[in-house]
Design a protein around this motif. Sequence first.
Motif, PDB file in Angstrom:
ATOM      1  N   ASP A 166     -18.312 -14.076  32.428  1.00 23.94           N
ATOM      2  CA  ASP A 166     -17.136 -14.602  31.739  1.00 23.94           C
ATOM      3  C   ASP A 166     -16.511 -13.546  30.833  1.00 23.94           C
ATOM      4  OD1 ASP A 166     -17.468 -17.023  32.994  1.00 23.94           O
ATOM      5  OD2 ASP A 166     -18.464 -17.998  31.303  1.00 23.94           O
ATOM      6  N   TYR A 167     -17.337 -12.739  30.183  1.00 20.86           N
ATOM      7  CA  TYR A 167     -16.832 -11.695  29.307  1.00 20.86           C
ATOM      8  C   TYR A 167     -16.030 -10.664  30.097  1.00 20.86           C
ATOM      9  CZ  TYR A 167     -16.773  -8.058  25.705  1.00 20.86           C
ATOM     10  OH  TYR A 167     -16.367  -7.105  24.804  1.00 20.86           O
ATOM     11  N   LEU A 168     -16.590 -10.222  31.211  1.00 20.33           N
ATOM     12  CA  LEU A 168     -15.922  -9.196  32.020  1.00 20.33           C
ATOM     13  C   LEU A 168     -14.653  -9.720  32.675  1.00 20.33           C
ATOM     14  CD1 LEU A 168     -18.977  -7.412  33.710  1.00 20.33           C
ATOM     15  CD2 LEU A 168     -17.695  -6.696  31.672  1.00 20.33           C
ATOM     16  N   LEU A 169     -14.639 -11.000  33.032  1.00 19.62           N
ATOM     17  CA  LEU A 169     -13.475 -11.558  33.713  1.00 19.62           C
ATOM     18  C   LEU A 169     -12.264 -11.723  32.797  1.00 19.62           C
ATOM     19  CD1 LEU A 169     -15.001 -14.226  36.128  1.00 19.62           C
ATOM     20  CD2 LEU A 169     -13.896 -12.065  36.716  1.00 19.62           C
ATOM     21  N   ARG A 170     -12.448 -11.575  31.500  1.00 13.03           N
ATOM     22  CA  ARG A 170     -11.289 -11.624  30.597  1.00 13.03           C
ATOM     23  C   ARG A 170     -10.334 -10.460  30.887  1.00 13.03           C
ATOM     24  NH1 ARG A 170     -14.633 -12.363  24.932  1.00 13.03           N
ATOM     25  NH2 ARG A 170     -15.784 -14.250  25.513  1.00 13.03           N
ATOM     26  N   ASP A 171     -10.893  -9.366  31.383  1.00 15.42           N
ATOM     27  CA  ASP A 171     -10.099  -8.195  31.773  1.00 15.42           C
ATOM     28  C   ASP A 171     -10.636  -7.699  33.112  1.00 15.42           C
ATOM     29  OD1 ASP A 171      -8.336  -7.442  29.313  1.00 15.42           O
ATOM     30  OD2 ASP A 171     -10.316  -7.867  28.477  1.00 15.42           O
TER      31      ASP A 171
ATOM     32  N   ASP B 239     -22.901 -14.190  20.746  1.00 13.22           N
ATOM     33  CA  ASP B 239     -21.664 -13.845  21.445  1.00 13.22           C
ATOM     34  C   ASP B 239     -21.700 -12.392  21.888  1.00 13.22           C
ATOM     35  OD1 ASP B 239     -20.485 -16.366  21.080  1.00 13.22           O
ATOM     36  OD2 ASP B 239     -19.737 -15.792  19.094  1.00 13.22           O
ATOM     37  N   ILE B 240     -21.322 -12.142  23.151  1.00 12.04           N
ATOM     38  CA  ILE B 240     -21.270 -10.772  23.666  1.00 12.04           C
ATOM     39  C   ILE B 240     -20.107 -10.028  23.035  1.00 12.04           C
ATOM     40  CG2 ILE B 240     -20.862  -9.367  25.740  1.00 12.04           C
ATOM     41  CD1 ILE B 240     -22.251 -11.520  27.379  1.00 12.04           C
ATOM     42  N   VAL B 241     -20.380  -8.800  22.590  1.00 12.72           N
ATOM     43  CA  VAL B 241     -19.311  -7.950  22.062  1.00 12.72           C
ATOM     44  C   VAL B 241     -19.178  -6.664  22.869  1.00 12.72           C
ATOM     45  CG1 VAL B 241     -19.435  -8.880  19.729  1.00 12.72           C
ATOM     46  CG2 VAL B 241     -20.850  -6.895  20.343  1.00 12.72           C
ATOM     47  N   ALA B 242     -20.138  -6.396  23.771  1.00 13.72           N
ATOM     48  CA  ALA B 242     -20.069  -5.200  24.615  1.00 13.72           C
ATOM     49  C   ALA B 242     -21.021  -5.354  25.793  1.00 13.72           C
ATOM     50  CB  ALA B 242     -20.436  -3.946  23.829  1.00 13.72           C
TER      51      ALA B 242
ATOM     52  N   LEU C  37     -27.495   8.188  38.090  1.00  9.50           N
ATOM     53  CA  LEU C  37     -26.950   9.535  37.902  1.00  9.50           C
ATOM     54  C   LEU C  37     -26.676   9.825  36.431  1.00  9.50           C
ATOM     55  CD1 LEU C  37     -24.461   9.672  40.913  1.00  9.50           C
ATOM     56  CD2 LEU C  37     -26.735  10.684  40.759  1.00  9.50           C
ATOM     57  N   ARG C  38     -27.191   8.950  35.562  1.00  5.22           N
ATOM     58  CA  ARG C  38     -27.034   9.118  34.126  1.00  5.22           C
ATOM     59  C   ARG C  38     -25.584   9.006  33.689  1.00  5.22           C
ATOM     60  NH1 ARG C  38     -28.254  13.877  32.205  1.00  5.22           N
ATOM     61  NH2 ARG C  38     -28.103  14.957  34.196  1.00  5.22           N
ATOM     62  N   ASN C  39     -24.825   8.188  34.424  1.00  6.04           N
ATOM     63  CA  ASN C  39     -23.448   7.882  34.049  1.00  6.04           C
ATOM     64  C   ASN C  39     -23.426   6.512  33.383  1.00  6.04           C
ATOM     65  OD1 ASN C  39     -22.712  10.246  35.309  1.00  6.04           O
ATOM     66  ND2 ASN C  39     -22.182   9.234  37.229  1.00  6.04           N
ATOM     67  N   LEU C  40     -22.769   6.419  32.255  1.00  6.46           N
ATOM     68  CA  LEU C  40     -22.703   5.180  31.508  1.00  6.46           C
ATOM     69  C   LEU C  40     -21.328   4.556  31.656  1.00  6.46           C
ATOM     70  CD1 LEU C  40     -24.106   3.284  29.396  1.00  6.46           C
ATOM     71  CD2 LEU C  40     -22.987   4.684  27.640  1.00  6.46           C
ATOM     72  N   LEU C  41     -21.278   3.268  31.994  1.00  6.86           N
ATOM     73  CA  LEU C  41     -20.027   2.526  32.051  1.00  6.86           C
ATOM     74  C   LEU C  41     -20.039   1.492  30.936  1.00  6.86           C
ATOM     75  CD1 LEU C  41     -20.973   2.936  35.339  1.00  6.86           C
ATOM     76  CD2 LEU C  41     -18.647   2.093  35.578  1.00  6.86           C
ATOM     77  N   LEU C  42     -18.960   1.465  30.156  1.00  6.67           N
ATOM     78  CA  LEU C  42     -18.836   0.519  29.057  1.00  6.67           C
ATOM     79  C   LEU C  42     -17.639  -0.388  29.275  1.00  6.67           C
ATOM     80  CD1 LEU C  42     -19.401   2.823  25.941  1.00  6.67           C
ATOM     81  CD2 LEU C  42     -21.064   1.329  27.040  1.00  6.67           C
ATOM     82  N   SER C  43     -17.785  -1.631  28.856  1.00  9.02           N
ATOM     83  CA  SER C  43     -16.679  -2.583  28.876  1.00  9.02           C
ATOM     84  C   SER C  43     -15.774  -2.347  27.673  1.00  9.02           C
ATOM     85  CB  SER C  43     -17.242  -4.002  28.792  1.00  9.02           C
ATOM     86  OG  SER C  43     -17.837  -4.196  27.500  1.00  9.02           O
TER      87      SER C  43
END
Length: 286
Positions: free
Chosen positions: A18-23, A58-61, A68-74
């Motif tokens: 639900d958090y990710l689907l906001r954007d 509540d999720i904030v991040a 591959l040690r790549n970080l993806l952030l919302s």
Amino acid sequence: MKVYRYQDANQFYDRVKDYLLRDEALHNRLLVLCHSLIHNPEAFEEKPLLATVEVEGDIVAVAIRTRLRNLLLSKIQDFGAIEAIAQNLHLTENSLAEVNAPNAEAKAFAETWRSLTSQSYEIKMALRAFQLKQVEKISQATGELRQATESDTLTESLRERELLIDWFEAFVVEALGIAATNTERAVERHLQRGTAYLWEDETPVSMACHVGITPNGAAISVVYTPPEHRRKGYASSCVAALSQILLSRGHKYCFLFTDLANPTSNHIYQAIGYQSVGDLYDCSFL
């Protein structure tokens, strides 16, 4: 503020969906990764690190760190989460290769990580996320789109496979500025799943791939036209036709990213009907 790590992809997805689907368009990489982890776990040699940062439930991040040690952030609601994620990662990671996130989040994390590890960084690429709801009519190039599949004869199959490998490698070098690895494996997956498409004008002249799905959309990437076939409208027609196919299958949206340093790709996608939804940075750690 607390960081939660997840071992089970289904549990993680249920928590963050639900958090990710906001954007959804801006978060499509994170959503596509979740879908792949759940439905195609064999594609991962090791599971990514899956984490949320929460305040009073509540999720904030949301964060995913790949092998591959790549970080993806919302997108992040409370930037105190940047410090929490960095400190938590520092417990298990000596270094990171890069972070991909919306602009403010990427720069804030890169600065925080530098202060913790002394790893300097540079903005490797400025990206723009696009979303399409309806394909606009454009002047179509000569030729037509077809699915790249195993051909009727062994010779034709090998020739097409080698062509795709060459184009995948060229795309990675040109788009990302790095040497391509595991392209044969990537091509095999696309051929098996029927997710690579070629625009053919007597011979193949352009390529685009369907690289994953989200709850409401489909992502397109690996768009490549060899230099000798450029400026003829092939890429525009290829992406437009593939986008229409994906919409016709019931997806509400198509998503893609562009390099802001490439004005040509940004123009042609907008002409097709893609609309900007936000900007991101790929920051590389040195």
